[in-house]
Motif scaffolding. Structure first.
Motif, PDB file in Angstrom:
ATOM      1  N   VAL A  22       0.849  -1.189   0.000  1.00  0.00           N
ATOM      2  CA  VAL A  22       0.000   0.000   0.000  1.00  0.00           C
ATOM      3  C   VAL A  22       0.886   1.240   0.000  1.00  0.00           C
ATOM      4  N   ARG A  23       0.742   2.053  -1.018  1.00  0.00           N
ATOM      5  CA  ARG A  23       1.526   3.290  -1.135  1.00  0.00           C
ATOM      6  C   ARG A  23       0.633   4.481  -0.798  1.00  0.00           C
ATOM      7  N   ILE A  24       1.085   5.321   0.108  1.00  0.00           N
ATOM      8  CA  ILE A  24       0.360   6.554   0.421  1.00  0.00           C
ATOM      9  C   ILE A  24       0.771   7.618  -0.584  1.00  0.00           C
ATOM     10  N   ASP A  25      -0.163   8.025  -1.406  1.00  0.00           N
ATOM     11  CA  ASP A  25       0.132   9.026  -2.437  1.00  0.00           C
ATOM     12  C   ASP A  25       0.141  10.444  -1.884  1.00  0.00           C
ATOM     13  N   GLU A  26      -0.709  10.701  -0.881  1.00  0.00           N
ATOM     14  CA  GLU A  26      -0.795  12.054  -0.319  1.00  0.00           C
ATOM     15  C   GLU A  26      -1.384  11.985   1.079  1.00  0.00           C
ATOM     16  N   ILE A  27      -0.825  12.766   1.975  1.00  0.00           N
ATOM     17  CA  ILE A  27      -1.417  12.973   3.296  1.00  0.00           C
ATOM     18  C   ILE A  27      -2.126  14.319   3.248  1.00  0.00           C
ATOM     19  N   VAL A  28      -3.451  14.289   3.213  1.00  0.00           N
ATOM     20  CA  VAL A  28      -4.246  15.501   3.053  1.00  0.00           C
ATOM     21  C   VAL A  28      -4.320  16.288   4.354  1.00  0.00           C
ATOM     22  N   TRP A  29      -4.382  15.565   5.468  1.00  0.00           N
ATOM     23  CA  TRP A  29      -4.537  16.172   6.794  1.00  0.00           C
ATOM     24  C   TRP A  29      -4.153  15.138   7.827  1.00  0.00           C
ATOM     25  N   ARG A  30      -3.592  15.575   8.936  1.00  0.00           N
ATOM     26  CA  ARG A  30      -3.292  14.641  10.019  1.00  0.00           C
ATOM     27  C   ARG A  30      -3.399  15.341  11.359  1.00  0.00           C
ATOM     28  N   SER A  31      -3.675  14.558  12.394  1.00  0.00           N
ATOM     29  CA  SER A  31      -3.804  15.112  13.732  1.00  0.00           C
ATOM     30  C   SER A  31      -3.505  14.013  14.740  1.00  0.00           C
ATOM     31  N   GLU A  32      -2.900  14.377  15.852  1.00  0.00           N
ATOM     32  CA  GLU A  32      -2.707  13.433  16.953  1.00  0.00           C
ATOM     33  C   GLU A  32      -3.469  13.942  18.168  1.00  0.00           C
ATOM     34  N   TYR A  33      -3.991  13.020  18.941  1.00  0.00           N
ATOM     35  CA  TYR A  33      -4.682  13.433  20.157  1.00  0.00           C
ATOM     36  C   TYR A  33      -4.498  12.400  21.250  1.00  0.00           C
ATOM     37  N   ARG A  34      -4.614  12.856  22.483  1.00  0.00           N
ATOM     38  CA  ARG A  34      -4.565  11.985  23.654  1.00  0.00           C
ATOM     39  C   ARG A  34      -5.984  11.534  23.989  1.00  0.00           C
ATOM     40  N   VAL A  35      -6.094  10.326  24.505  1.00  0.00           N
ATOM     41  CA  VAL A  35      -7.399   9.828  24.924  1.00  0.00           C
ATOM     42  C   VAL A  35      -7.813  10.543  26.208  1.00  0.00           C
ATOM     43  N   ASN A  36      -8.961  11.194  26.176  1.00  0.00           N
ATOM     44  CA  ASN A  36      -9.520  11.910  27.318  1.00  0.00           C
ATOM     45  C   ASN A  36     -10.876  11.336  27.660  1.00  0.00           C
ATOM     46  N   ILE A  37     -11.143  11.145  28.919  1.00  0.00           N
ATOM     47  CA  ILE A  37     -12.469  10.740  29.385  1.00  0.00           C
ATOM     48  C   ILE A  37     -12.805  11.656  30.558  1.00  0.00           C
ATOM     49  N   ARG A  38     -13.631  12.653  30.300  1.00  0.00           N
ATOM     50  CA  ARG A  38     -13.899  13.672  31.311  1.00  0.00           C
ATOM     51  C   ARG A  38     -15.341  14.166  31.223  1.00  0.00           C
ATOM     52  N   MET A  39     -15.837  14.696  32.351  1.00  0.00           N
ATOM     53  CA  MET A  39     -17.169  15.304  32.372  1.00  0.00           C
ATOM     54  C   MET A  39     -17.153  16.532  33.268  1.00  0.00           C
ATOM     55  N   ALA A  40     -17.810  17.590  32.804  1.00  0.00           N
ATOM     56  CA  ALA A  40     -17.886  18.817  33.604  1.00  0.00           C
ATOM     57  C   ALA A  40     -18.696  18.568  34.867  1.00  0.00           C
ATOM     58  N   GLU A  41     -18.315  19.248  35.936  1.00  0.00           N
ATOM     59  CA  GLU A  41     -19.001  19.089  37.215  1.00  0.00           C
ATOM     60  C   GLU A  41     -20.351  19.791  37.227  1.00  0.00           C
ATOM     61  N   ARG A  42     -20.550  20.719  36.321  1.00  0.00           N
ATOM     62  CA  ARG A  42     -21.838  21.388  36.132  1.00  0.00           C
ATOM     63  C   ARG A  42     -22.053  21.557  34.645  1.00  0.00           C
ATOM     64  N   PHE A  43     -23.308  21.512  34.197  1.00  0.00           N
ATOM     65  CA  PHE A  43     -23.645  21.819  32.814  1.00  0.00           C
ATOM     66  C   PHE A  43     -24.307  23.188  32.701  1.00  0.00           C
ATOM     67  N   ARG A  44     -24.527  23.808  33.870  1.00  0.00           N
ATOM     68  CA  ARG A  44     -25.147  25.133  33.875  1.00  0.00           C
ATOM     69  C   ARG A  44     -24.700  25.912  35.099  1.00  0.00           C
ATOM     70  N   VAL A  45     -24.372  27.168  34.885  1.00  0.00           N
ATOM     71  CA  VAL A  45     -24.134  28.100  35.980  1.00  0.00           C
ATOM     72  C   VAL A  45     -24.886  29.378  35.629  1.00  0.00           C
ATOM     73  N   GLY A  46     -25.994  29.611  36.276  1.00  0.00           N
ATOM     74  CA  GLY A  46     -26.792  30.798  35.994  1.00  0.00           C
ATOM     75  C   GLY A  46     -27.311  30.818  34.574  1.00  0.00           C
ATOM     76  N   ARG A  47     -26.897  31.820  33.820  1.00  0.00           N
ATOM     77  CA  ARG A  47     -27.359  31.988  32.443  1.00  0.00           C
ATOM     78  C   ARG A  47     -26.390  31.394  31.410  1.00  0.00           C
ATOM     79  N   VAL A  48     -25.451  30.619  31.887  1.00  0.00           N
ATOM     80  CA  VAL A  48     -24.440  30.029  31.007  1.00  0.00           C
ATOM     81  C   VAL A  48     -24.579  28.498  31.025  1.00  0.00           C
ATOM     82  N   PHE A  49     -24.621  27.902  29.845  1.00  0.00           N
ATOM     83  CA  PHE A  49     -24.787  26.468  29.696  1.00  0.00           C
ATOM     84  C   PHE A  49     -23.586  25.866  28.965  1.00  0.00           C
ATOM     85  N   LEU A  50     -23.323  24.590  29.237  1.00  0.00           N
ATOM     86  CA  LEU A  50     -22.286  23.843  28.529  1.00  0.00           C
ATOM     87  C   LEU A  50     -22.926  22.687  27.772  1.00  0.00           C
ATOM     88  N   ALA A  51     -22.411  22.408  26.576  1.00  0.00           N
ATOM     89  CA  ALA A  51     -22.964  21.333  25.749  1.00  0.00           C
ATOM     90  C   ALA A  51     -21.858  20.714  24.908  1.00  0.00           C
TER      91      ALA A  51
END
Length: 431
Positions: free
Chosen positions: A243-272
């Motif tokens: 298998v020959r790679i002719d072109e790399i159009v885009w690439r990205s590396e990322y770390r595995v994250n497993i997280r959740m915010a402690e609140r989804f709302r504070v007053g008039r501000v929401f997280l989604a």
């Protein structure tokens, strides 16, 4: 004053913007990136998300340009050693009109949603970063990187795992970042593989996956996924020298994250979306859960009663916690089951203050054409309404997001609506 300012133009922010726009709510949606993303991150659209996209008016293009996931083809070098599927192709039914996982590059999903939003009269403001905000009893004052000060009734952070809105709130993001567990994503071009299979290289004996190469629908590009962050050309040459790679159009590396915010709302501000919860890539849950956040929040912001807005955090935190557990098991356990566990059709809001009666909180799972639009759907009772489902007794009121809110005697419906600040005319009868 803008009623709702949305920060972030991924699938979550765009879904929320469409939900508000089709209800005539004044909104702005800003994005710190100067232009739309090019690479493919999430690519799996679950059956429940497809039902949402039907309601939003984008399902035809999603299905026309996407496809069901292809068969897997596993190799040792250039030899095929196994073929099969990771799921079962199912036929549509009245209860499940979109039963199969659909592969759709995230950049195209976002483009389709942006086009729908534009048809409703709104556009993403690219290159506009939130640099600060303050809230009071009457609204939120947001400062943008341009120096503009925006006054809004509500602020929604849909700006990803590194959310500036979440950080500005000081909300904790509990969980783990696995520094040693990195993933490589790349969009590549190659003429050496067919586009009818998802190609996999690994060792069954060692229980290790080297990399996969998957054709992306309606493109000439494949997505390569590999653990680690090394030289992908060398990796492919080592295990698949044919298998020959002719072109790399885009690439990205990322770390595995497993997280959740402690609140989804504070007053008039929401997280989604990822601002509220980040998942392992297993099971295709992250993007889809974010879309469901927005679908839950949109109609509540449009009505705007405090009693209704209070239910967002209660309902979505419970779902996010469940889904995070599922995606973590799928990532850690090779034999963990997907299918019905990941399609998000069985997610419900049982126990929510909004869920009253025997079926309260369940997804209706029927009458999808009648549910399209922005109103409530009433089944049973007097007036121009649909008869009960399958002999179901009492009145059923279906929320705008397709879940049963009220199930009980018609005499209690008015009190239910007024208790959440919902004007009775909004509870339209099905015709």
């Amino acid at each position: 004053m803008t009623h709702v300012l949305i920060v972030g133009s991924g699938p979550t922010g765009l879904t929320l913007a469409i939900e508000l726009a089709r209800r005539g709510v004044d909104l702005r949606i800003v994005e710190k990136s100067p232009e739309p993303p090019a690479g493919v991150r999430g690519k799996g659209l679950q059956p429940r998300t497809l039902e949402v996209f039907d309601d939003l008016g984008v399902i035809d293009e999603i299905l026309a340009t996407g496809r069901e996931y292809p068969d897997l083809r596993s190799y040792q070098g250039d030899q095929v050693v196994w073929e099969g599927r990771m799921d079962e192709i199912r036929e549509p039914s009245a209860a499940v009109p979109y039963p199969n996982l659909i592969m759709q590059p995230q950049w195209r999903t976002e483009r389709i949603l942006r086009d729908r939003l534009a048809a409703l009269g709104h556009r993403v403001e690219f290159g506009a970063e939130v640099t600060g905000f303050e809230q009071d009893d009457e609204g939120v004052t947001v400062t943008l990187s341009s120096g503009e000060s925006v006054r809004c009734g509500y602020l929604v952070g849909a700006d990803g795992g590194r959310s500036a809105v979440r950080k500005g709130l000081g909300v904790g993001f509990a969980g783990e970042t696995f520094e040693s567990e990195r993933m490589l994503l790349a969009d590549i071009r190659t003429g050496d593989l067919d586009r009818d299979h998802w190609h996999v290289w690994g060792s069954m004996e060692k229980q290790v996956m080297y990399f996969t190469i998957c054709p992306l629908p309606a493109t000439d590009v494949f997505q390569l996924v590999a653990p680690g962050d090394g030289d992908l050309v060398a990796l492919v040459a080592e295990h698949a020298p044919h298998v020959r790679i002719d072109e790399i159009v885009w690439r990205s590396e990322y770390r595995v994250n497993i997280r959740m915010a402690e609140r989804f709302r504070v007053g008039r501000v929401f997280l989604a979306g990822d601002a509220a919860h980040v998942h392992s890539p297993a099971g295709g849950q992250g993007l889809n859960t974010g879309v469901q956040d927005a679908y839950n929040l949109g109609w509540k912001l449009a009505i705007g009663s405090e009693a209704l807005l209070e239910t967002y955090e209660d309902e979505r935190m419970a779902v996010a916690e469940h889904v995070l557990g599922l995606s973590t098991r799928l990532y850690r356990e090779a034999d963990a089951q997907r299918g019905d566990n990941t399609n998000q059709l069985d997610l419900a809001y049982l126990g929510s203050p909004l869920s009253v009666g025997e079926r309260g909180g369940e997804r209706l799972g029927a009458l999808f054409a009648e549910q399209r639009g922005t109103g409530f759907l009433q089944l049973g009772g007097t007036g121009r309404v649909l008869p009960p489902l399958d002999g179901q007794k009492g009145v059923i009121l279906v929320r705008p997001d397709g879940y049963i809110g009220y199930h009980g005697d018609e005499s209690g419906l008015s009190a239910y609506l007024s208790g959440f600040g919902i004007d009775a005319p909004l509870a339209r009868a099905a015709r």
